[in-house]
Motif scaffolding. Structure first.
Motif, PDB file in Angstrom:
ATOM      1  N   LEU A 129       0.823  -1.206   0.000  1.00  0.00           N
ATOM      2  CA  LEU A 129       0.000   0.000   0.000  1.00  0.00           C
ATOM      3  C   LEU A 129       0.855   1.254   0.000  1.00  0.00           C
ATOM      4  O   LEU A 129       0.473   2.262  -0.574  1.00  0.00           O
ATOM      5  CB  LEU A 129      -0.914   0.011   1.238  1.00  0.00           C
ATOM      6  CG  LEU A 129      -1.819  -1.215   1.416  1.00  0.00           C
ATOM      7  CD1 LEU A 129      -2.677  -1.056   2.669  1.00  0.00           C
ATOM      8  CD2 LEU A 129      -2.695  -1.450   0.191  1.00  0.00           C
ATOM      9  N   ALA A 140       0.483   9.760   0.384  1.00  0.00           N
ATOM     10  CA  ALA A 140      -0.379   9.859  -0.803  1.00  0.00           C
ATOM     11  C   ALA A 140      -0.522   8.510  -1.492  1.00  0.00           C
ATOM     12  O   ALA A 140      -1.582   8.187  -2.030  1.00  0.00           O
ATOM     13  CB  ALA A 140       0.172  10.901  -1.768  1.00  0.00           C
ATOM     14  N   SER A 141       0.539   7.713  -1.487  1.00  0.00           N
ATOM     15  CA  SER A 141       0.471   6.387  -2.118  1.00  0.00           C
ATOM     16  C   SER A 141      -0.614   5.535  -1.451  1.00  0.00           C
ATOM     17  O   SER A 141      -1.437   4.898  -2.130  1.00  0.00           O
ATOM     18  CB  SER A 141       1.844   5.714  -2.012  1.00  0.00           C
ATOM     19  OG  SER A 141       1.869   4.544  -2.786  1.00  0.00           O
ATOM     20  N   GLN A 177      -3.200   6.688   0.307  1.00  0.00           N
ATOM     21  CA  GLN A 177      -4.504   7.305   0.013  1.00  0.00           C
ATOM     22  C   GLN A 177      -5.013   6.910  -1.362  1.00  0.00           C
ATOM     23  O   GLN A 177      -6.191   6.665  -1.572  1.00  0.00           O
ATOM     24  CB  GLN A 177      -4.380   8.832   0.057  1.00  0.00           C
ATOM     25  CG  GLN A 177      -4.348   9.428   1.436  1.00  0.00           C
ATOM     26  CD  GLN A 177      -5.638   9.242   2.182  1.00  0.00           C
ATOM     27  OE1 GLN A 177      -5.654   8.662   3.267  1.00  0.00           O
ATOM     28  NE2 GLN A 177      -6.741   9.703   1.602  1.00  0.00           N
ATOM     29  N   ARG A 178      -4.074   6.880  -2.332  1.00  0.00           N
ATOM     30  CA  ARG A 178      -4.491   6.608  -3.710  1.00  0.00           C
ATOM     31  C   ARG A 178      -4.888   5.151  -3.907  1.00  0.00           C
ATOM     32  O   ARG A 178      -5.791   4.850  -4.690  1.00  0.00           O
ATOM     33  CB  ARG A 178      -3.359   7.020  -4.657  1.00  0.00           C
ATOM     34  CG  ARG A 178      -3.195   8.526  -4.701  1.00  0.00           C
ATOM     35  CD  ARG A 178      -1.887   8.997  -5.301  1.00  0.00           C
ATOM     36  NE  ARG A 178      -1.785  10.455  -5.153  1.00  0.00           N
ATOM     37  CZ  ARG A 178      -0.714  11.170  -5.469  1.00  0.00           C
ATOM     38  NH1 ARG A 178       0.367  10.569  -5.961  1.00  0.00           N
ATOM     39  NH2 ARG A 178      -0.697  12.479  -5.294  1.00  0.00           N
ATOM     40  N   VAL A 179      -4.250   4.245  -3.174  1.00  0.00           N
ATOM     41  CA  VAL A 179      -4.664   2.840  -3.292  1.00  0.00           C
ATOM     42  C   VAL A 179      -5.946   2.606  -2.480  1.00  0.00           C
ATOM     43  O   VAL A 179      -6.752   1.731  -2.826  1.00  0.00           O
ATOM     44  CB  VAL A 179      -3.508   1.875  -2.933  1.00  0.00           C
ATOM     45  CG1 VAL A 179      -3.315   1.759  -1.440  1.00  0.00           C
ATOM     46  CG2 VAL A 179      -3.717   0.511  -3.578  1.00  0.00           C
ATOM     47  N   LEU A 180      -6.174   3.415  -1.462  1.00  0.00           N
ATOM     48  CA  LEU A 180      -7.458   3.366  -0.746  1.00  0.00           C
ATOM     49  C   LEU A 180      -8.576   3.834  -1.690  1.00  0.00           C
ATOM     50  O   LEU A 180      -9.652   3.220  -1.744  1.00  0.00           O
ATOM     51  CB  LEU A 180      -7.394   4.257   0.502  1.00  0.00           C
ATOM     52  CG  LEU A 180      -8.691   4.403   1.306  1.00  0.00           C
ATOM     53  CD1 LEU A 180      -9.191   3.055   1.826  1.00  0.00           C
ATOM     54  CD2 LEU A 180      -8.472   5.365   2.489  1.00  0.00           C
ATOM     55  N   PHE A 181      -8.318   4.883  -2.458  1.00  0.00           N
ATOM     56  CA  PHE A 181      -9.288   5.292  -3.482  1.00  0.00           C
ATOM     57  C   PHE A 181      -9.535   4.139  -4.446  1.00  0.00           C
ATOM     58  O   PHE A 181     -10.679   3.851  -4.819  1.00  0.00           O
ATOM     59  CB  PHE A 181      -8.805   6.533  -4.260  1.00  0.00           C
ATOM     60  CG  PHE A 181      -9.686   6.803  -5.451  1.00  0.00           C
ATOM     61  CD1 PHE A 181     -10.871   7.505  -5.306  1.00  0.00           C
ATOM     62  CD2 PHE A 181      -9.380   6.284  -6.703  1.00  0.00           C
ATOM     63  CE1 PHE A 181     -11.724   7.703  -6.381  1.00  0.00           C
ATOM     64  CE2 PHE A 181     -10.221   6.476  -7.783  1.00  0.00           C
ATOM     65  CZ  PHE A 181     -11.397   7.184  -7.622  1.00  0.00           C
ATOM     66  N   PHE A 182      -8.472   3.465  -4.864  1.00  0.00           N
ATOM     67  CA  PHE A 182      -8.604   2.360  -5.820  1.00  0.00           C
ATOM     68  C   PHE A 182      -9.469   1.238  -5.236  1.00  0.00           C
ATOM     69  O   PHE A 182     -10.270   0.620  -5.943  1.00  0.00           O
ATOM     70  CB  PHE A 182      -7.217   1.848  -6.223  1.00  0.00           C
ATOM     71  CG  PHE A 182      -7.259   0.949  -7.425  1.00  0.00           C
ATOM     72  CD1 PHE A 182      -7.241   1.475  -8.714  1.00  0.00           C
ATOM     73  CD2 PHE A 182      -7.341  -0.431  -7.287  1.00  0.00           C
ATOM     74  CE1 PHE A 182      -7.310   0.651  -9.833  1.00  0.00           C
ATOM     75  CE2 PHE A 182      -7.411  -1.267  -8.399  1.00  0.00           C
ATOM     76  CZ  PHE A 182      -7.381  -0.724  -9.672  1.00  0.00           C
TER      77      PHE A 182
END
Lengths: 232, 232
Positions: free
Chosen positions: B86, B90-91, B93-98
């Motif tokens: 994960l 920001a990385s 957060q962005r995989v949480l969005f994914f």
């Protein structure tokens, strides 16, 4: 060092609505970099010949000329490493996915909400060009595309993962805005600048996020001229 | 140290199809961690009482008990920092969005393609429970939900940003698979395990990616038992 952004303008030279230019404007503000803008219109292809390009944004940063909004964000991270916008490795890949998501899933829904308002916001001399290129792309007239109610339903569905994300953090990228926030904001600011149509429900998570985004970095977006500020 | 994953099984104990368990299985393989699985069925709530939880996956890692697939991925990154799944900031957060994107935009389309095949793959004793809970969630019968053609069209649209991403890289997260790839793969492997229905077009970018994912980490997914291996 001079830093200048070639920026799409509309029927009033102060009306700046390109989603791609808004990404870059917010990215420059995020980095704390001063810049001026140079208004540009769709048919001014000559004015961009120096950049070997025919679209804005074009950023002239001292002796560097950079085109394409995402490439400009990448350039800014490489040249000014403070406060990363895109990051590296998986972080960069994931925000690249987010860019595709905004362009393929969100922006088409927004287009349906504001199509005719967008046409009206464009400089009269550019409207034929705009209509011809967009109608060819979508395969229908702008009048047929303009379906605000249907667009809002489609937008709500497309934004479902953003709604989920914003239940747990103030911004998509966390406690502060970063690359993903600017990518989505660019498209929503585009629609907001040219149209009085509501995009999402008043005061829902995305509306609250949009209002926060208007205020960040000294309110650079809140201060922008929109159709609300212009007479007929 | 023993490491055991409580894993949903179907009408055959070897049939393992939970999208959430597949995420974790791939994540463990990504970290190079050995593990065994313990087959679990929907109504075995007692068996998970030790974890204060009523769903799989549950990971027992030595003296640590971790529930929820995304929390398990987070735990694995914190406990075994090699090869991040994960990432941080920001990385993450962005995989949480994914993850939200997969759950809200992709999985509902897959459900329409395989609804009745999924029911048939579930252990007969669990089918009433499965039908009641899912029909309450979706507000219609599984028979009404089962619309493979419509599901494929919806899936194609939902996956548009993934198609764009895979034009430039072998995996969603770049040259090698990581967290985002496992999140999407979990859902597609779920549908693939229980159904013979095609999900995407043969040999398109997503199909090619799915086949690559089957083979990574020693072919852990390619070796899994699916309905293709079972008689009626």
């Amino acid at each position: 060092m001079s830093r200048e952004l070639y920026d799409l303008c509309g029927r009033d030279e102060r009306l700046r609505f390109s989603p791609f230019c808004w990404r870059v404007r917010m990215a420059l503000a995020h980095k704390g970099l001063d810049f001026t803008t140079r208004p540009w219109r769709f048919l001014d292809k000559e004015a961009l010949a120096f950049a070997n390009h025919d679209k804005v944004p074009v950023l002239v940063d001292g002796d560097q000329v950079v085109t394409d909004s995402f490439d400009i964000m990448r350039y800014l991270d490489d040249r000014y490493p403070q406060a990363p916008l895109l990051g590296e490795g998986a972080s960069h890949q994931r925000v690249l996915f987010f860019k595709h998501y905004v362009e393929r899933s969100v922006t088409p829904a927004l287009f349906k909400i504001v199509a005719l308002d967008l046409l009206a916001a464009i400089h009269p001399d550019d409207r034929d060009y705009f209509r011809d290129t967009r109608e060819a792309r979508f395969g229908c007239t702008l009048e047929a595309l303009h379906q605000p109610e249907q667009g809002r339903a489609q937008l709500k569905q497309a934004l479902a993962p953003v709604y989920a994300q914003l239940k747990d953090s103030l911004f998509i990228d966390g406690d502060a805005p970063s690359g993903a926030d600017y990518l989505l904001f660019g498209s929503m600011m585009w629609a907001y600048t040219v149209s009085l149509e509501s995009l999402v429900s008043t005061d829902d998570e995305v509306d609250q996020w949009f209002k926060r985004m208007l205020e960040v970095h000294g309110g650079i977006a809140a201060k922008a001229i929109t159709v609300r500020d212009l007479g007929e």
